[in-house]
Enzyme design. Structure first.
Site, PDB file in Angstrom:
ATOM      1  N   ASN A 447     -23.334  25.546  54.585  1.00 56.77           N
ATOM      2  CA  ASN A 447     -22.610  25.874  55.833  1.00 56.77           C
ATOM      3  C   ASN A 447     -21.410  25.043  55.927  1.00 56.77           C
ATOM      4  O   ASN A 447     -21.554  24.004  56.331  1.00 56.77           O
ATOM      5  CB  ASN A 447     -23.378  25.999  57.003  1.00 56.77           C
ATOM      6  N   GLU A 448     -20.237  25.588  55.905  1.00 54.64           N
ATOM      7  CA  GLU A 448     -18.897  25.115  56.240  1.00 54.64           C
ATOM      8  C   GLU A 448     -18.564  23.684  55.624  1.00 54.64           C
ATOM      9  O   GLU A 448     -17.603  22.860  56.192  1.00 54.64           O
ATOM     10  CB  GLU A 448     -18.900  24.793  57.734  1.00 54.64           C
ATOM     11  N   ASP A 449     -19.179  23.396  54.491  1.00 56.30           N
ATOM     12  CA  ASP A 449     -18.736  22.100  53.786  1.00 56.30           C
ATOM     13  C   ASP A 449     -17.436  22.309  53.299  1.00 56.30           C
ATOM     14  O   ASP A 449     -16.691  21.104  53.120  1.00 56.30           O
ATOM     15  CB  ASP A 449     -19.642  21.741  53.091  1.00 56.30           C
ATOM     16  N   SER A 514     -20.438  29.288  53.145  1.00 58.61           N
ATOM     17  CA  SER A 514     -20.243  30.243  54.254  1.00 58.61           C
ATOM     18  C   SER A 514     -19.452  29.449  55.351  1.00 58.61           C
ATOM     19  O   SER A 514     -19.846  28.184  55.624  1.00 58.61           O
ATOM     20  CB  SER A 514     -21.535  30.782  54.960  1.00 58.61           C
TER      21      SER A 514
END
Length: 896
Positions: A447-449, A514
């Site tokens: 998530n969002e890395d 994502s």
């Protein structure tokens, strides 16, 4: 002896910290220290008031758990201690001998203790098991210091979480508290056996799907790893509703040692079998959720003795992630069993800060609630946990698709060898446990890395650098995890049948992150043409007006949201001092972790509503709390309606493949983006989503005139307030459309559009009635850019546009568009009528248009609808009430 016995070590435990001398009894295992300390009255409830601050010291101490048990009869069998989950830095000693050191909360450990158990009779047969848990934050900081080769970058929280394989939200998030707990958070069991299944995998392909009938030809092969010194056969039985579909016995593969198996392990592979007219598993709303029972037995040489058994429930379905070039860029949507599926749903965070609090029934209640809200997908967010089996079983049974993140979120993670080894084991176990669930349709790397790549200008050359080893030496080494390690494991552990030998492709698609735009957008700057997007220019970022959401979509919106207050009853539960139950109090601010929430909530409320309405008194925030609920509901409704409209009419027109609100749930009582609060009480936004995702849903929207700023142009280099508000009345253009998830054929329907005065409740001009053929599995436009004409004599006034969809004489959907901003409108007496026609049924109507009618909900009382607008001349709103008759519920509306 029995071939296999299992003893769950759930009772008889004690715990203490290293700073204490006295051992205290543990209420139960699974356990964590916060729950036990509350059980003994040693700490206050961290969920109430500002008590979270009073318990921070717990995460700084070392904690010990211990228990005793007797040695079971073995008769030459193997005895394993199985630790399903230890949170997190744990050293396990049995009879004073260290048998395990664990540093990963997500990993299950199996330890052969046959040679460590006490032998003898009576007291000599007793064993002492002790687990020491070290502070996760301290160990994390030590790991950061030990690996200077990595530039640890961690968002939302502090750097210590980066190298620690523990649920990341325990460090706190912008919706959750800092509660660094520890303990045996999953069951501990003693297992004695002669034979056991080490792994079971079913590779299959769905072919020749019968259009509209839900049947297909399925070809499958079962792989089983079995540890057994005396096994002769593997028996496979597939059962549907009590009837055997397939029964196979296979001797081949005996002695085929693979992977890390020992000499006593065999790999069995059943013959490939074929099922004609197999019943398929479908997402909810698209067909039935057929589940087969898969039963496996290891049979001894005598042909009858069962040495080991395994049981799974599984469904057959074909999953495709469609990413094709089209006129809008590149698509991103799911095709299940050959049918395009619009994935409308929500993101999921752990349902409690203390995971042992979540009962199986509570998990089922959460998933059932999502299904009842017409949601078809749930995204398990990467900062939490791989949820327990009951979660996925409920999704299987109720037809919710699962987007499954691996547990990485908002950080640049390290890649030193020990970390990669731990991650590999974690991911392999997670894939093996979850791959048979038909609901799981996507693995996602994090998530969002990748947003850190853009924010900190980390090295990332997607097009030119395809060497995984080189990524380990870059400033963004975690690329190795997301683009090499994890996809390799997914391909190896859940291959498609045609590639099961070469592991060249997966039966479950993999997505690196994502959001992710195929290496071209990763994305701080939202690219609506490719991949999935997190649309945070609502609330965060530029904090744009919610009315702009229809222009802010993408190929798949996997996060967006708006903060809203929970109901008054929930606020009373976590704010114990009545004097603190007002917006902006110390306690209320403490229970809103969103950055700059004061400014942003006041902005969205102030832009849309009169300050005098927000100042209305009442428990739990009064008028202000109510208006935040209306803003949240209006925001998500606009997004789901308009982005579902972008689903288009068919392949090639799928401009938006799905919408997942941030977020479905909370881990504690809080003011947040959740559309259902910690106590499973829906906010009005939940019902707005339910209406927007109905099988047939009408939508109406008018042209938006921004009343707060003039966009910069060549003359005006900055935004200004020189705005002409008159077009709100004189330039009214509208669109009306109908969305459908029905598959069979076009639906004959009637759409009625009415224009109703806000002041009088009378229709200001003649209505529009249109007969339409609603296209299946798509969107049908009814009016596009229709210009409202006042005529010569009419005096312009504010009006609502009400669209109703009728099928076979029944109104199945309606939608209302209000002039913006609502604060410019007058709301004299609305003539609201709340009628209790019978116990459990409430009918609500009004003589003049009403905005944001909301019942104040509470646990134990379940409503079929809430948070709606009322328009005179429309069908009365009928609300079914379970757990009460409805008369005890208070209610309000905008301007009351």
């Amino acid at each position: 002896m029995a071939q296999r016995t299992v003893q769950i070590l759930s009772s008889g435990w004690e715990f203490k910290s290293d700073a204490d001398e006295k051992w205290l009894p543990v209420s139960r295992v699974p356990s964590n220290v916060h729950i036990e300390l509350m059980h003994h009255g040693l700490i206050p409830d961290p969920f109430k008031d500002t008590n979270e601050l009073e318990v921070r010291w717990i995460g700084e101490r070392t904690w010990r758990y211990r228990t005793a048990f007797t040695t079971p009869p073995t008769h030459g069998a193997t005895v394993d201690l199985v630790f399903e989950g230890l949170d997190t830095f744990a050293t396990v000693a049995l009879n004073g001998r260290v048998i395990l050191r664990s540093d990963n909360m997500f990993v299950e450990h199996r330890v052969d203790v046959s040679d460590v158990l006490a032998a003898g009779d009576g007291a000599e047969n007793n064993n002492t098991l002790e687990i020491t848990f070290e502070p996760a934050r301290q160990r994390g900081l030590e790991l950061v210091q030990a690996h200077p080769e990595h530039d640890f970058i961690v968002h939302q929280t502090e750097v210590s979480r980066g190298p620690v394989r523990k649920a990341q939200y325990h460090w706190g998030w912008d919706w959750g508290p800092i509660l660094l707990t520890c303990g045996p958070w999953k069951p501990v069991r003693l297992e004695t056996y002669l034979s056991r299944f080490e792994d079971v995998r079913v590779d299959y392909e769905v072919r020749a799907i019968q259009e509209g009938k839900g049947t297909a030809t399925v070809e499958a092969i079962v792989h089983a790893h079995v540890s057994s010194p005396a096994a002769a056969e593997l028996e496979v039985e597939l059962v549907l509703e009590g009837e055997r579909v397939v029964t196979l016995r296979d001797r081949r593969g005996q002695g085929d040692v693979t992977g890390d198996d020992t000499d006593s392990s065999w790999r069995y592979a059943s013959s490939r079998f074929r099922i004609e007219k197999a019943e398929l598993w479908w997402p909810r709303g698209y067909g039935s959720q057929t589940l087969y029972d898969l039963k496996l037995r290891v049979i001894a040489a005598d042909g009858t003795t069962v040495l080991a058994e395994e049981h799974r429930r599984m469904g057959f379905r074909k999953t495709e992630l469609i990413q094709e070039k089209d006129e809008f860029g590149q698509s991103f949507y799911f095709r299940i069993n050959g049918v395009d599926v619009f994935a409308g749903g929500s993101c999921w965070v752990p349902a409690d800060s203390f995971l042992t609090n979540i009962s199986p029934q509570r998990y089922r209640d959460w998933i059932r609630l999502a299904a009842e809200g017409n949601q078809s997908m749930i995204r398990v967010w990467g900062g939490g946990i791989y949820e327990p089996d009951v979660f996925y079983a409920a999704c299987d049974e109720l037809g919710l698709l699962v987007w499954q993140d691996f547990m990485f979120a908002c950080a640049s993670y390290p890649t030193y060898p020990e970390f990669l080894e731990s991650v590999s084991r974690e991911a392999r176990q997670a894939i093996r446990r979850l791959r048979h669930h038909p609901s799981v349709v996507l693995w996602c790397g994090n998530n969002e890395d990748y947003q850190l790549v853009e924010r900190y200008n980390l090295e990332y050359r997607f097009e030119t650098d395809k060497d995984p080893d080189s990524w380990l030496k870059s400033t963004f080494p975690a690329r190795y995890i997301y683009e090499h390690l994890l996809p390799s494991l997914v391909r190896a552990e859940c291959p498609s049948l045609s590639s099961s030998s070469s592991s060249s492709s997966s039966s479950i698609p993999y997505h690196p992150s994502s959001p992710w735009g195929n290496g071209t957008s990763t994305t701080l700057k939202v690219d609506p043409s490719v991949g999935d997007v997190h649309q945070w220019d609502l609330w965060n970022g530029e904090a744009k007006p919610w009315q702009l959401l229809p222009r802010m979509g993408g190929r798949f919106v996997s996060e967006f949201g708006m903060v809203g207050y929970p109901h008054a009853d929930t606020i009373r539960r976590f704010v114990t001092d009545p004097a603190e139950r007002y917006p902006g109090s110390r306690t209320m601010d403490f229970h809103n972790k969103a950055v700059a929430h004061e400014r942003r909530l006041l902005t969205y409320v102030g832009e849309n509503f009169r300050i005098e309405w927000a100042a209305a008194a009442g428990e739990g925030g009064g008028g202000f709390a109510h208006l935040t609920q209306v803003v949240q509901a209006d925001s998500v409704a606009a997004a789901y309606r308009s982005w579902r409209r972008d689903w288009g009419k068919g392949p090639g027109e799928r401009r938006c493949g799905g919408v997942l609100v941030w977020q479905l749930n909370d881990c504690w009582p809080v003011v947040s983006w959740a559309v259902v609060d910690y106590y499973l009480v829906p906010k009005p936004a939940f019902y707005a989503i339910k209406r927007a995702l109905a099988p047939l849903a009408v939508g109406v929207a008018r042209k938006f005139h921004d009343w707060t700023a003039r966009p910069a142009d060549a003359l005006w280099r900055r935004n200004t307030g020189h705005v002409d508000p008159r077009p709100m009345l004189t330039d009214v253009r509208l669109d009306v459309w109908v969305s459908s998830s029905k598959l069979d054929e076009a639906v004959r329907a009637s759409v009625v559009v009415r224009f109703v005065s806000v002041l009088s409740g009378q229709e200001v001009r003649e209505r529009i009635e249109k007969e339409v053929q609603v296209a299946p599995n798509g969107c049908t436009d009814v009016l596009v850019g229709y210009k409202f004409d006042w005529g010569v004599a009419a005096e312009p006034e504010h009006f609502v546009i009400h669209a109703a969809l009728w099928v076979d004489g029944v109104q199945v959907s309606s939608d209302t568009s209000w002039p913006d901003p609502i604060k410019y409108l007058d709301f004299p007496d609305r003539g609201v009528i709340v009628k209790y026609s019978r116990p459990g049924l409430v009918e609500v109507s009004a003589q003049r248009p009403v905005k944001g009618f909301i019942f104040s909900e509470k646990p134990g009382v379940k409503l079929s609808d809430n948070g709606f607008d009322l328009v005179p001349g429309d069908e009365p709103r009928r609300v079914e009430v379970q757990g009460g008759n409805g008369e005890e519920l208070s209610w309000t509306f905008v301007g009351r």
